[in-house]
Design a protein around this motif. Structure first.
Motif, PDB file in Angstrom:
ATOM      1  N   ARG A  94       0.817  -1.227   0.000  1.00 11.31           N
ATOM      2  CA  ARG A  94       0.000   0.000   0.000  1.00 11.31           C
ATOM      3  C   ARG A  94       0.845   1.270   0.000  1.00 11.31           C
ATOM      4  O   ARG A  94       0.295   2.370   0.122  1.00 11.31           O
ATOM      5  N   ALA A  95       2.155   1.144  -0.128  1.00  5.10           N
ATOM      6  CA  ALA A  95       3.014   2.332  -0.093  1.00  5.10           C
ATOM      7  C   ALA A  95       2.966   3.061  -1.429  1.00  5.10           C
ATOM      8  O   ALA A  95       3.303   2.477  -2.460  1.00  5.10           O
ATOM      9  N   PRO A  96       2.559   4.348  -1.463  1.00  3.65           N
ATOM     10  CA  PRO A  96       2.516   5.080  -2.720  1.00  3.65           C
ATOM     11  C   PRO A  96       3.910   5.369  -3.269  1.00  3.65           C
ATOM     12  O   PRO A  96       4.126   5.435  -4.471  1.00  3.65           O
ATOM     13  N   ASN A  97       4.878   5.557  -2.369  1.00  2.00           N
ATOM     14  CA  ASN A  97       6.251   5.866  -2.791  1.00  2.00           C
ATOM     15  C   ASN A  97       7.184   5.499  -1.657  1.00  2.00           C
ATOM     16  O   ASN A  97       7.301   6.232  -0.675  1.00  2.00           O
ATOM     17  N   ASP A  98       7.847   4.331  -1.768  1.00  2.00           N
ATOM     18  CA  ASP A  98       8.672   3.868  -0.646  1.00  2.00           C
ATOM     19  C   ASP A  98       9.972   4.650  -0.490  1.00  2.00           C
ATOM     20  O   ASP A  98      10.722   4.410   0.445  1.00  2.00           O
ATOM     21  N   MET A  99      10.242   5.610  -1.376  1.00  3.93           N
ATOM     22  CA  MET A  99      11.433   6.431  -1.206  1.00  3.93           C
ATOM     23  C   MET A  99      11.337   7.277   0.063  1.00  3.93           C
ATOM     24  O   MET A  99      12.354   7.689   0.611  1.00  3.93           O
ATOM     25  N   ALA A 100      10.114   7.521   0.536  1.00  2.77           N
ATOM     26  CA  ALA A 100       9.957   8.259   1.786  1.00  2.77           C
ATOM     27  C   ALA A 100      10.583   7.476   2.943  1.00  2.77           C
ATOM     28  O   ALA A 100      10.995   8.058   3.948  1.00  2.77           O
ATOM     29  N   TYR A 101      10.639   6.169   2.795  1.00  2.00           N
ATOM     30  CA  TYR A 101      11.298   5.329   3.799  1.00  2.00           C
ATOM     31  C   TYR A 101      12.752   5.055   3.424  1.00  2.00           C
ATOM     32  O   TYR A 101      13.645   5.101   4.277  1.00  2.00           O
ATOM     33  N   LEU A 102      13.003   4.803   2.145  1.00  2.00           N
ATOM     34  CA  LEU A 102      14.335   4.389   1.722  1.00  2.00           C
ATOM     35  C   LEU A 102      15.353   5.531   1.797  1.00  2.00           C
ATOM     36  O   LEU A 102      16.519   5.299   2.139  1.00  2.00           O
ATOM     37  N   GLU A 112      26.654  -1.174   5.811  1.00 12.44           N
ATOM     38  CA  GLU A 112      26.032  -1.626   4.568  1.00 12.44           C
ATOM     39  C   GLU A 112      25.134  -2.836   4.822  1.00 12.44           C
ATOM     40  O   GLU A 112      24.056  -2.953   4.251  1.00 12.44           O
ATOM     41  N   ARG A 113      25.582  -3.721   5.677  1.00  6.44           N
ATOM     42  CA  ARG A 113      24.755  -4.892   6.010  1.00  6.44           C
ATOM     43  C   ARG A 113      23.459  -4.450   6.677  1.00  6.44           C
ATOM     44  O   ARG A 113      22.375  -4.999   6.390  1.00  6.44           O
ATOM     45  N   GLU A 114      23.524  -3.459   7.535  1.00  8.12           N
ATOM     46  CA  GLU A 114      22.314  -2.961   8.197  1.00  8.12           C
ATOM     47  C   GLU A 114      21.392  -2.277   7.186  1.00  8.12           C
ATOM     48  O   GLU A 114      20.165  -2.375   7.294  1.00  8.12           O
ATOM     49  N   ARG A 115      21.988  -1.574   6.219  1.00  5.40           N
ATOM     50  CA  ARG A 115      21.156  -0.957   5.179  1.00  5.40           C
ATOM     51  C   ARG A 115      20.382  -2.018   4.405  1.00  5.40           C
ATOM     52  O   ARG A 115      19.180  -1.879   4.153  1.00  5.40           O
ATOM     53  N   VAL A 116      21.059  -3.107   4.044  1.00  3.62           N
ATOM     54  CA  VAL A 116      20.402  -4.197   3.315  1.00  3.62           C
ATOM     55  C   VAL A 116      19.265  -4.784   4.151  1.00  3.62           C
ATOM     56  O   VAL A 116      18.169  -5.044   3.641  1.00  3.62           O
ATOM     57  N   ASP A 117      19.512  -4.989   5.452  1.00  5.41           N
ATOM     58  CA  ASP A 117      18.463  -5.528   6.327  1.00  5.41           C
ATOM     59  C   ASP A 117      17.283  -4.570   6.442  1.00  5.41           C
ATOM     60  O   ASP A 117      16.122  -5.002   6.442  1.00  5.41           O
ATOM     61  N   ALA A 118      17.573  -3.281   6.531  1.00  2.00           N
ATOM     62  CA  ALA A 118      16.486  -2.298   6.637  1.00  2.00           C
ATOM     63  C   ALA A 118      15.647  -2.270   5.370  1.00  2.00           C
ATOM     64  O   ALA A 118      14.422  -2.120   5.420  1.00  2.00           O
ATOM     65  N   PHE A 119      16.278  -2.427   4.220  1.00  2.00           N
ATOM     66  CA  PHE A 119      15.545  -2.466   2.946  1.00  2.00           C
ATOM     67  C   PHE A 119      14.709  -3.735   2.805  1.00  2.00           C
ATOM     68  O   PHE A 119      13.735  -3.762   2.052  1.00  2.00           O
ATOM     69  N   ALA A 120      15.109  -4.805   3.519  1.00  2.00           N
ATOM     70  CA  ALA A 120      14.434  -6.094   3.380  1.00  2.00           C
ATOM     71  C   ALA A 120      13.187  -6.218   4.256  1.00  2.00           C
ATOM     72  O   ALA A 120      12.488  -7.228   4.174  1.00  2.00           O
ATOM     73  N   VAL A 121      12.901  -5.230   5.074  1.00  2.00           N
ATOM     74  CA  VAL A 121      11.694  -5.277   5.903  1.00  2.00           C
ATOM     75  C   VAL A 121      10.460  -5.417   5.008  1.00  2.00           C
ATOM     76  O   VAL A 121      10.354  -4.765   3.963  1.00  2.00           O
TER      77      VAL A 121
END
Length: 243
Positions: free
Chosen positions: A129-137, A151-160
């Protein structure tokens, strides 16, 4: 005329006249004894034939056994390939089921939050339902650029699976909800939600609530979630009440 004076003369005559020897043997020996050499020769011949046939049978039996063992090996290999194919099929079906369930949760996450929590969802930052996930990314990218997270934490955060922004009924401050989705909630789902919520909180500086949504959650997983301060929501056909 041949004169016989003693046994020596008999032996000499038999040597000189073989037919006398044959006649003597016929007179002294029975028919069975006379035929014994021929009978023995025939017996030996028949025995050799049977032994040859037996050796041939044994050779054929060994060949048949080898073919049977080879066929058994091929059958076992075929069975193993079939089991691997079924395992892959089960995995594919499980993945499809998981993807379908995640999509179902993503499409209904706002109503799920409203039914099972006191949090008022403001918007979906990541998910179906996210209109634009760049607001999170974008904030996650920025935190990585500044070295706040690895970098590993960034990958994990993107994988939520799903990220929402919401607020409590009694509070004006907003918070983020990090949601992991799984048909059957496992220890790893609880662990990921807790760990990724910590990463997002470090990256954004906001209060973050870890959450797991699944169709099934046993008491052991619920206890683990309570120890990790992870909210569990059961949603779906076989869902039980959330905790």
């Amino acid at each position: 005329m041949t004169t016989v004076n003693d046994f020596t003369d008999i032996l000499r005559i038999i040597r000189e006249q073989p037919e006398w020897g044959d006649a003597l043997r016929s007179a002294l020996l029975s028919k069975e004894l006379l035929e014994m050499p021929q009978t023995l020769a025939e017996f030996v011949k028949a025995t050799n034939q049977r032994l040859s046939a037996l050796e041939s049978d044994v050779t054929e039996l060994k060949a048949g056994q080898a073919r049977l063992e080879e066929g058994q090996a091929r059958l076992e290999e075929s069975h193993a390939r079939l089991e691997r194919a079924f395992a892959r099929l089960d995995g594919d079906v499980g993945n499809l089921k998981g993807d379908a369930y995640e999509l179902k949760v993503g499409n209904n996450i706002l109503s799920i939050m409203g039914q099972h929590t006191d949090i008022i969802p403001v918007r979906v930052l990541k998910g179906a339902r996210a209109p634009n996930d760049m607001a999170y990314l974008n904030p996650i990218y920025e935190a990585r650029r500044k070295g706040i997270i690895t970098e590993r934490e960034r990958v994990d955060a993107f994988a939520v699976d799903i990220v929402l922004e919401g607020r409590g009924e009694a509070e004006d401050s907003t918070l983020l909800i990090v949601v992991e989705v799984s048909v059957t909630i496992a220890d790893s789902d609880v662990d990921r939600s807790s760990e990724r919520a910590g990463i997002v909180q470090k990256a954004t500086g906001k209060q973050v609530l870890p959450m797991v949504v699944g169709a099934n959650a046993d008491q052991i997983r619920r206890q683990l979630a309570a120890e990790r301060n992870v909210t569990v929501i059961t949603y779906g056909e076989h869902a039980r009440s959330s905790c």
